[in-house]
Motif scaffolding. Structure first.
Motif, PDB file in Angstrom:
ATOM      1  N   SER A   1       0.833  -1.206   0.000  1.00 52.99           N
ATOM      2  CA  SER A   1       0.000   0.000   0.000  1.00 52.99           C
ATOM      3  C   SER A   1       0.871   1.261   0.000  1.00 52.99           C
ATOM      4  O   SER A   1       0.533   2.248  -0.653  1.00 52.99           O
ATOM      5  CB  SER A   1      -0.956   0.004   1.195  1.00 52.99           C
ATOM      6  N   TYR A   2       2.012   1.245   0.701  1.00 51.17           N
ATOM      7  CA  TYR A   2       2.827   2.467   0.765  1.00 51.17           C
ATOM      8  C   TYR A   2       3.396   2.815  -0.616  1.00 51.17           C
ATOM      9  O   TYR A   2       3.465   3.993  -0.978  1.00 51.17           O
ATOM     10  CB  TYR A   2       3.954   2.306   1.788  1.00 51.17           C
ATOM     11  N   THR A   3       3.793   1.792  -1.380  1.00 54.38           N
ATOM     12  CA  THR A   3       4.305   2.040  -2.733  1.00 54.38           C
ATOM     13  C   THR A   3       3.271   2.783  -3.580  1.00 54.38           C
ATOM     14  O   THR A   3       3.600   3.620  -4.413  1.00 54.38           O
ATOM     15  CB  THR A   3       4.666   0.707  -3.412  1.00 54.38           C
ATOM     16  N   ALA A   4       1.998   2.463  -3.344  1.00 56.36           N
ATOM     17  CA  ALA A   4       0.933   3.150  -4.080  1.00 56.36           C
ATOM     18  C   ALA A   4       0.651   4.516  -3.485  1.00 56.36           C
ATOM     19  O   ALA A   4       0.324   5.471  -4.210  1.00 56.36           O
ATOM     20  CB  ALA A   4      -0.334   2.299  -4.068  1.00 56.36           C
ATOM     21  N   LEU A   5       0.795   4.630  -2.160  1.00 57.69           N
ATOM     22  CA  LEU A   5       0.449   5.898  -1.494  1.00 57.69           C
ATOM     23  C   LEU A   5       1.442   7.013  -1.813  1.00 57.69           C
ATOM     24  O   LEU A   5       1.080   8.183  -1.777  1.00 57.69           O
ATOM     25  CB  LEU A   5       0.364   5.689   0.024  1.00 57.69           C
ATOM     26  N   VAL A   6       2.697   6.647  -2.120  1.00 57.72           N
ATOM     27  CA  VAL A   6       3.685   7.689  -2.414  1.00 57.72           C
ATOM     28  C   VAL A   6       3.293   8.491  -3.658  1.00 57.72           C
ATOM     29  O   VAL A   6       3.147   9.716  -3.584  1.00 57.72           O
ATOM     30  CB  VAL A   6       5.101   7.084  -2.528  1.00 57.72           C
ATOM     31  N   PRO A   7       3.060   7.854  -4.827  1.00 57.00           N
ATOM     32  CA  PRO A   7       2.610   8.661  -5.965  1.00 57.00           C
ATOM     33  C   PRO A   7       1.207   9.224  -5.746  1.00 57.00           C
ATOM     34  O   PRO A   7       0.899  10.314  -6.236  1.00 57.00           O
ATOM     35  CB  PRO A   7       2.629   7.677  -7.137  1.00 57.00           C
ATOM     36  N   TRP A   8       0.379   8.503  -5.010  1.00 52.87           N
ATOM     37  CA  TRP A   8      -0.982   8.993  -4.781  1.00 52.87           C
ATOM     38  C   TRP A   8      -0.974  10.300  -3.980  1.00 52.87           C
ATOM     39  O   TRP A   8      -1.676  11.248  -4.311  1.00 52.87           O
ATOM     40  CB  TRP A   8      -1.844   7.953  -4.053  1.00 52.87           C
ATOM     41  N   THR A   9      -0.167  10.345  -2.908  1.00 54.17           N
ATOM     42  CA  THR A   9      -0.112  11.547  -2.083  1.00 54.17           C
ATOM     43  C   THR A   9       0.376  12.735  -2.903  1.00 54.17           C
ATOM     44  O   THR A   9      -0.145  13.838  -2.791  1.00 54.17           O
ATOM     45  CB  THR A   9       0.828  11.333  -0.879  1.00 54.17           C
ATOM     46  N   PHE A  10       1.361  12.459  -3.766  1.00 56.12           N
ATOM     47  CA  PHE A  10       1.838  13.512  -4.664  1.00 56.12           C
ATOM     48  C   PHE A  10       0.694  14.014  -5.545  1.00 56.12           C
ATOM     49  O   PHE A  10       0.462  15.205  -5.680  1.00 56.12           O
ATOM     50  CB  PHE A  10       2.985  12.979  -5.532  1.00 56.12           C
TER      51      PHE A  10
END
Lengths: 427, 286
Positions: free
Chosen positions: B94-103
């Motif tokens: 989930s964190y790998t997805a959250l990094v670009p998502w948060t951006f």
């Protein structure tokens, strides 16, 4: 035709303003409208037609059919009352907003200075803001690097250059902002009323810098309410009224016309002074009108040295000020805007009280002690202990030289100063 | 009578500009945006510089947000709901997805409010207005780098090493930039006219979060065609691409990425044209 910097042709700008309010007859109608309006607006929005959330329908022409030319190296002043279209014209010239009709041909890079310190961020230091503001005004980083020391020097805030701008006094912020702007080097400079800010000394420095700019062959379009700086800087002046050009010509002619037309309009009563917004106080007391009369009781702006002169000063006062003590100062300034002398009812020990909502005071100077030249009149009022109103350059007048001492001697203002002083010699 | 008859070469060499009313759809003038790249740089620099001024935690905020979202997701979706994670530990999935998502979410929020927030500039000085939303998107990149550094540390902790496909990461990030800028252009231009947009953005972001395979893998959709269509949400391509490049998940992103790229391009180009069309009204309305 060859040396044109700006050619304006049939320029017009229409604004949409709030139209008449639709009256909802019933609650049902207004509820129905509340539901249908979003769809109507969304439709407009997608068609790219929306001009504001209120569904504005009425329009006004802020500028209509304006045409003129500015030559390279010319300094053009634009004057007019509030709402005459001065700022709209500047915004079109600086490409901030598009005209509705007509066009402008511009030959050369345009630098616009409609505000001092545009984009200043309070959290950034003075140094950082110089770079930011410079970039916003269109300077390259290399250019700012090169001029940085000069800019800081001009602003006079060296000591605080690494302090966040939020800790600056408002004056310091303005000085820094103007210092950046003063170092712009476009071929054409468009300037709005930016000299109205800052202290007198700094204003003089700015006017000097602008004069330097115009001497170096740069084209300047300059809007101001300050007739003195217009006279000092501009060759030609355009007078705008209600969105169109009322008159153009040499600065002095147009300013004389403007100030005299401000005094005598159709009703014989000036509205211009009442409408000015560059004043102090809360508007409960306002100077509304000033005129100058010569010894024959004719309204005039030309007077001879040593002749009598009477100021007619009208004001309006709100009801709550009735019975309050009133103090009025009339201050005469020269063309460099330095005060020359003042007259004041406190000086003569006369106590005035406000007794009517509209009133006129007279002040007579039996023998005007001024050498030839142009002078402006500053009005200042105090009601109770509060400064109630203060307006500079309410009117200009011209003093012509005369044989003041009756000896055939005509002192020269450039050598002998501005005032005559009666004197006696013994030997 | 025009400048072809100018006698002095010096004058005729001055740039000539005609200011006149424009009608309908106007060209993008990307060349002009390029000419103003220094302003773009300074505005971005200002945004980055002042972002965490007067905050206690400062740049830590860039990490706190995705990290704690990951913790919550791992607890509820990973542990309690037992949502599959393509064979990778759920936290890193989930964190790998959250990094670009948060951006993306930050860029969307910042760009859609950017014009209204710069009203003072727009009213007082001319420059290509496109510079404003572009700089607000780019200024989020510092936060992205910080969150990404944490991702690398987490991978080290979990003993996962990036695949060779990691070289595609910049391209995937570009895809996220295009998407957020595309939407940001539409919303910022609309926001000038209708402040409703301000209230819509949090809603759109939340909705979009669940429409993107962040808390769950896109492999939950078994039909290949349907999964490809899922790529119409460009963030699907970005998120799955990040996992594929970094974690080596086998949801080969080929068709999804292509669909996502086309969708993002459409968003960006349409957004630019809409923005340019509305641009002339900004100074009068904002």
């Amino acid at each position: 035709m060859s040396d044109i910097a700006i050619r304006v042709e049939g320029l017009g700008k229409q604004y949409r303003i709030g139209g008449k309010q639709e009256k909802y007859k019933t609650l049902r109608d207004s509820i129905a409208d509340a539901f249908s309006a979003p769809f109507r607006r969304a439709g407009q929005l997608l068609k790219g037609q929306a001009y504001g959330a209120a569904g504005l329908s009425e329009t006004i022409w802020a500028l209509k059919d304006v045409s003129f030319e500015v030559k390279h190296g010319e300094v053009l002043g634009i004057i007019g009352r509030n709402g005459a279209g001065k700022s709209t014209l500047l915004k079109i010239l600086s490409q901030i907003t598009e005209p509705t009709e007509g066009y402008v041909d511009v030959y050369g890079r345009v630098g616009a200075l409609l505000e001092v310190g545009t984009g200043f961020h309070p959290e950034l230091t003075g140094r950082e803001n110089v770079y930011l503001n410079g970039a916003i005004l269109g300077m390259s980083r290399a250019e700012i690097d090169r001029k940085f020391d000069e800019i800081v020097d001009f602003s006079g805030v060296e000591k605080f250059i690494d302090t966040p701008v939020k800790h600056y006094s408002s004056g310091m912020g303005l000085r820094l902002g103007f210092a950046v702007a003063a170092h712009l080097e476009p071929e054409i400079l468009v300037v709005d009323e930016v000299l109205a800010v800052g202290d007198a000394e700094f204003q003089k420095k700015c006017i000097g810098k602008m004069a330097e700019t115009s001497e170096s062959g740069r084209t300047v379009v300059f809007v101001s309410h300050n007739m003195v700086s217009i006279l000092n800087l501009c060759n030609n002046v355009i007078l705008l009224d209600k969105g169109s050009i009322e008159k153009t010509g040499y600065s002095k002619d147009i300013i004389d016309y403007y100030l005299s037309s401000a005094q005598i309009d159709k009703t014989g009563n000036s509205v211009a002074l009442a409408q000015r917004t560059d004043r102090k106080g809360d508007a409960s007391f306002k100077f509304t009108h000033i005129k100058i009369m010569d010894k024959n009781h004719d309204t005039t702006n030309d007077i001879l040295s040593g002749e009598s002169l009477t100021f007619h000063i009208s004001y309006s006062a709100s009801e709550k000020l009735m019975g309050q003590p009133l103090r009025i100062t009339i201050r005469i300034h020269n063309m460099e805007d330095q005060p020359i002398f003042a007259v004041d009812n406190a000086f003569t020990g006369q106590n005035f009280f406000i007794t009517a909502e509209q009133d006129t005071l007279l002040c007579k100077i039996p023998s005007l002690p001024l050498l030839s030249g142009q002078y402006s009149v500053h009005l200042w009022a105090q009601v109770g202990n509060e400064v109630a109103d203060s307006i500079s350059q309410t009117t200009l007048f011209t003093v012509h030289s005369s044989d003041y001492f009756g000896t055939g001697q005509f002192p020269n203002p450039s050598r002998h100063g501005f005032v005559f002083v009666n004197h006696l010699w013994e030997y | 009578m025009f400048n072809d008859s100018l006698p002095e070469p010096q004058l005729s060499s001055l740039p000539h500009l005609r200011i006149q009313p424009s009608n309908g759809w106007v060209s993008l003038h990307l060349k002009e945006v390029w000419a103003y790249r220094e302003l773009l740089y300074f505005l971005t620099w200002r945004d980055i510089k002042v972002r965490y001024k007067q905050t206690v935690l400062g740049a830590a905020w860039a990490i706190i947000q995705p990290f704690f979202t990951m913790v919550v997701f791992s607890l509820f979706f990973g542990n309690l709901a037992q949502i599959p994670s393509d064979g990778v530990p759920y936290p890193i999935f989930s964190y790998t997805a959250l990094v670009p998502w948060t951006f993306f979410a930050a860029a969307l929020g910042a760009s859609s409010n950017s014009l209204v927030g710069s009203a003072n500039l727009i009213k007082k000085i001319y420059f290509p207005r496109l510079v404003i939303p572009i700089s607000s998107v780019i200024s989020g990149s510092v936060d992205f780098l910080l969150a990404f550094a944490v991702l690398l540390i987490m991978m080290l902790v979990f003993g996962i090493f990036p695949t060779a496909n990691v070289i595609f990461l910049p391209f995937l990030l570009l895809l996220a930039v295009m998407t957020s800028l595309g939407i940001g252009l539409w919303l910022s231009a609309m926001n000038v006219q209708f402040r409703d947009v301000r209230y819509t953005v949090p809603f759109i972001t939340q909705f979009w979060l669940f429409a993107t395979p962040i808390a769950y893998p896109s492999s939950l959709i078994e039909d290949d065609l349907l999964r490809t269509i899922y790529g119409i949400n460009p963030m699907t391509g970005v998120v799955e691409g990040f996992r594929w490049a970094l974690l080596g998940t086998d949801t080969a992103p080929g068709p999804i990425i292509i669909v996502s790229f086309l969708a993002a391009t459409l968003l960006l180009v349409s957004g630019m044209f809409y923005f340019r069309r509305m641009e002339k009204t900004f100074a009068d309305v904002v």
